[in-house]
Design an enzyme around this catalytic site. Structure first.
Site, short mmCIF file in Angstrom:
data_model
loop_
_atom_site.label_atom_id
_atom_site.label_comp_id
_atom_site.label_asym_id
_atom_site.label_seq_id
_atom_site.Cartn_x
_atom_site.Cartn_y
_atom_site.Cartn_z
N ASP A 382 0.80 -1.32 -0.05
CA ASP A 382 -0.09 -0.04 -0.08
C ASP A 382 0.57 1.24 -0.09
OD1 ASP A 382 -2.15 -1.79 0.07
OD2 ASP A 382 -2.43 -1.40 2.44
P1 NAP Z 1 0.67 -4.00 3.04
O1 NAP Z 1 0.20 -3.07 2.31
O2 NAP Z 1 -0.04 -4.67 4.11
O3 NAP Z 1 1.43 -5.02 2.12
C1 NAP Z 1 2.21 -6.16 2.75
C2 NAP Z 1 2.54 -7.13 1.56
O4 NAP Z 1 3.61 -7.96 2.07
C3 NAP Z 1 1.61 -8.10 1.14
O5 NAP Z 1 1.02 -7.41 -0.16
C4 NAP Z 1 2.02 -9.26 1.04
O6 NAP Z 1 2.10 -9.81 -0.25
C5 NAP Z 1 3.72 -9.08 1.25
N1 NAP Z 1 3.90 -10.15 2.24
C6 NAP Z 1 3.24 -10.74 3.22
N2 NAP Z 1 4.20 -11.77 3.72
C7 NAP Z 1 5.16 -11.88 2.99
C8 NAP Z 1 6.47 -12.76 3.09
N3 NAP Z 1 6.77 -13.53 3.99
N4 NAP Z 1 7.26 -12.42 2.07
C9 NAP Z 1 7.20 -11.76 1.20
N5 NAP Z 1 6.05 -10.79 1.09
C10 NAP Z 1 5.29 -11.03 1.80
O7 NAP Z 1 1.97 -3.55 3.69
P2 NAP Z 1 2.79 -1.98 3.60
O8 NAP Z 1 3.15 -1.58 2.23
O9 NAP Z 1 3.73 -2.14 4.84
O10 NAP Z 1 1.56 -1.04 4.30
C11 NAP Z 1 1.10 -1.08 5.59
C12 NAP Z 1 -0.53 -0.76 5.54
O11 NAP Z 1 -0.88 -1.15 6.82
C13 NAP Z 1 -1.03 0.49 5.12
O12 NAP Z 1 -2.06 0.07 4.41
C14 NAP Z 1 -1.48 1.19 6.36
O13 NAP Z 1 -2.22 2.30 6.12
C15 NAP Z 1 -1.91 -0.12 7.46
N6 NAP Z 1 -1.66 0.36 8.70
C16 NAP Z 1 -0.37 0.62 9.09
C17 NAP Z 1 -0.37 1.14 10.49
C18 NAP Z 1 1.11 1.53 11.25
O14 NAP Z 1 1.18 1.91 12.25
N7 NAP Z 1 2.05 1.10 10.45
C19 NAP Z 1 -1.70 1.23 11.14
C20 NAP Z 1 -2.64 1.07 10.73
C21 NAP Z 1 -2.67 0.51 9.36
P3 NAP Z 1 1.86 -11.30 -0.56
O15 NAP Z 1 0.84 -11.98 0.31
O16 NAP Z 1 1.66 -11.46 -2.08
O17 NAP Z 1 3.18 -11.82 -0.26
#
Ligand code: NAP
Length: 458
Positions: A382
């Site tokens: 994301d």
């Molecule tokens: P993300 O959008 O959740 O994407 C994580 C990606 O990691 C997934 O597409 C997944 O794809 C991949 N993944 C999972 N396990 C894996 C593995 N073992 N090896 C390789 N890839 C793997 O993560 P992000 O880009 O870090 O974004 C964070 C999200 O969380 C945002 O939408 C944000 O708004 C939300 N959020 C974060 C917080 C915070 O405090 N950090 C708080 C609230 C909400 P596959 O399944 O294809 O592997």
């Protein structure tokens, strides 16, 4: 003599808490921050145990052992990826403690006036934070459905319950002797905590947890007024304000408002992912990736939640060492909401001893992407989605992103084409310059390392 030292000990403890928060805000001082916080708490507990009013050490000792029996395994057994739900549990316990102490104080000492005002706020916030945090834990642990549960007039019903609880609270302040009102007041507070969280999707739970943290802090602060304990007032206020600041930072980083988080039912849109038409992507092997990386001058690594899942931080450190030795400038771009809690990526990379001066926040690094030969996205999704800039129908529209699509080549390590947290497709993957490196992050990075080593030039 001891009694005169207690206020002094409280001042030392309060100062340690303040320094702890200051030091925790930077990776290089964060360990010191943890130690300062622990020391402050130890001083506070010892000083409080020496207070004349403490009579029953036996009960305190039992509580100490029961609490440790739950807390110690919780700290050791819950994995890094489960930190948000572990935090939710801690808030639930803290808030329950505050609410129960308020309840005991009400029945044992029949307070009135200002003390009763503080006690009513303490109990209201304590109970609603307890059930709210338990619900947040259930959603994050997927014991409860993570999608938002919505029904007609939901906000009106919730507001009515909160208003009723508040009215009973006011009535209790005016007539504290009407003890029959107290259980109803407590019950409504507990119910409101559940109903507050029901319409919020799992995706927003980390932000909600930060908000609940501030409620628990405020409740503890009110407990300080009710018990006439100045240190509790200070510690609760610090906890409350830092929780609030954190949730504001998180909302800003996601370009969402508080109202949208609390009432927006975010996460319902997850079905959208299923409607995405099939488009082709370019995939590449570890060998091809290694060749491009070793001939690069600037590589910007973008870690995300998948890094935490794969526990690939130590392998990334190895890759960083190999490439740096070859004269490649390797930098790390940290999005404020990458992962599942604030600072998630910083903690993981610090665990692998990646130098702090190689970690750059989004605003600092976004200008460097056009000069980067490779943006290496590892388990992030994301936070790299260019759709956030222009797709008004996207749930993440307006969220600031890392400009990885501006690098010359983009490599994305993830296991499949599955979406990330927001449940939406990522147009980055279909760009001509993007190479998809399908596989588990730890395994794939290990394979790149092997290829680099095999090339004999690393
Ligand atoms: P993300 O959008 O959740 O994407 C994580 C990606 O990691 C997934 O597409 C997944 O794809 C991949 N993944 C999972 N396990 C894996 C593995 N073992 N090896 C390789 N890839 C793997 O993560 P992000 O880009 O870090 O974004 C964070 C999200 O969380 C945002 O939408 C944000 O708004 C939300 N959020 C974060 C917080 C915070 O405090 N950090 C708080 C609230 C909400 P596959 O399944 O294809 O592997």
């Amino acid at each position: 003599m001891t009694q005169t030292l207690i206020p002094f000990a409280y001042i030392v403890s309060a100062a340690l808490f303040i320094f702890s928060l200051k030091w925790l805000s930077h990776p290089s001082t964060s360990r010191r921050g943890v130690v300062a916080g622990e020391a402050g708490m130890l001083v506070a507990i010892v000083a409080t145990l020496l207070l004349k009013e403490v009579v029953d050490y036996q009960l305190i000792l039992i509580a100490f052992f029961v609490g440790s029996a739950v807390g110690v395994p919780l700290a050791y057994l819950m994995p890094m990826t489960a930190v948000p739900q572990r935090t939710a549990l801690s808030h639930a316990f803290g808030a329950l403690a505050a609410a129960l102490i308020g309840t005991a104080e009400y029945y044992q000492h029949s307070p009135s006036g200002f003390t009763m005002v503080a006690l009513v706020i303490e109990v209201l916030l304590g109970f609603l934070t307890f059930t709210g945090s338990m619900m947040a834990f259930g959603k994050l642990q997927e014991i409860l459905p993570t999608r938002p549960i919505v029904y007609r007039n939901q906000n009106l019903i919730n507001l009515s319950i909160l208003s009723l609880a508040a009215m009973l609270g006011v009535a209790l302040v005016i007539r504290p002797d009407q003890t029959w009102m107290f259980p109803i007041f407590a019950g409504l507070s507990l119910l409101f905590g559940v109903l507050l969280i029901v319409p919020i999707g799992g995706a927003d739970m980390p932000t909600v947890i930060a908000l609940l943290n501030s409620y628990a802090g405020l409740s503890a602060s009110m407990m300080g007024f009710a018990l006439d304990n100045k240190l509790l007032v200070i510690a609760g206020a610090l906890d409350g304000s830092s929780g609030l600041i954190l949730s504001v930072i998180m909302c800003k980083a996601m370009n969402r408002s508080f109202t949208n988080v609390l009432f927006g039912a975010f996460g319902q849109l997850q079905v959208k992912a299923g409607h995405v038409e099939q488009r082709s992507v370019r995939s590449a092997s570890a060998e091809e990736a290694a060749q491009i990386l070793e001939t690069s001058r600037l590589v910007i690594v973008v870690p995300g939640y998948g890094l935490a899942v794969a526990q690939a931080q130590h392998k990334i450190r190895e890759l960083y060492d190999l490439l740096s030795r070859r004269g490649v400038d390797v930098r790390f771009a940290i999005h404020p909401v990458a992962g599942r809690m604030p600072g998630h990526m910083n903690v993981l990379l610090a665990e692998a001893d990646i130098p702090y001066d190689k970690l750059f926040e989004m605003d600092e690094i976004n200008g460097d992407f056009p000069q980067a030969d490779v943006a290496l996205v590892i388990g992030a999704n994301d936070v790299t989605n260019p759709g956030a800039r222009h797709d008004k129908s996207s749930p993440i529209y307006g969220m600031p992103i890392l400009d990885v699509d501006r690098a010359r080549t983009v490599m994305v390590i993830k296991r499949s084409m599955n979406p990330g947290f927001a449940g939406i497709d990522n147009e980055l993957y279909y760009m001509d310059k993007t190479l998809m490196l399908f596989g588990d992050a730890k395994v794939f990075v290990s394979n790149i390392i092997k290829e680099l080593a095999a090339s004999g030039r690393a």
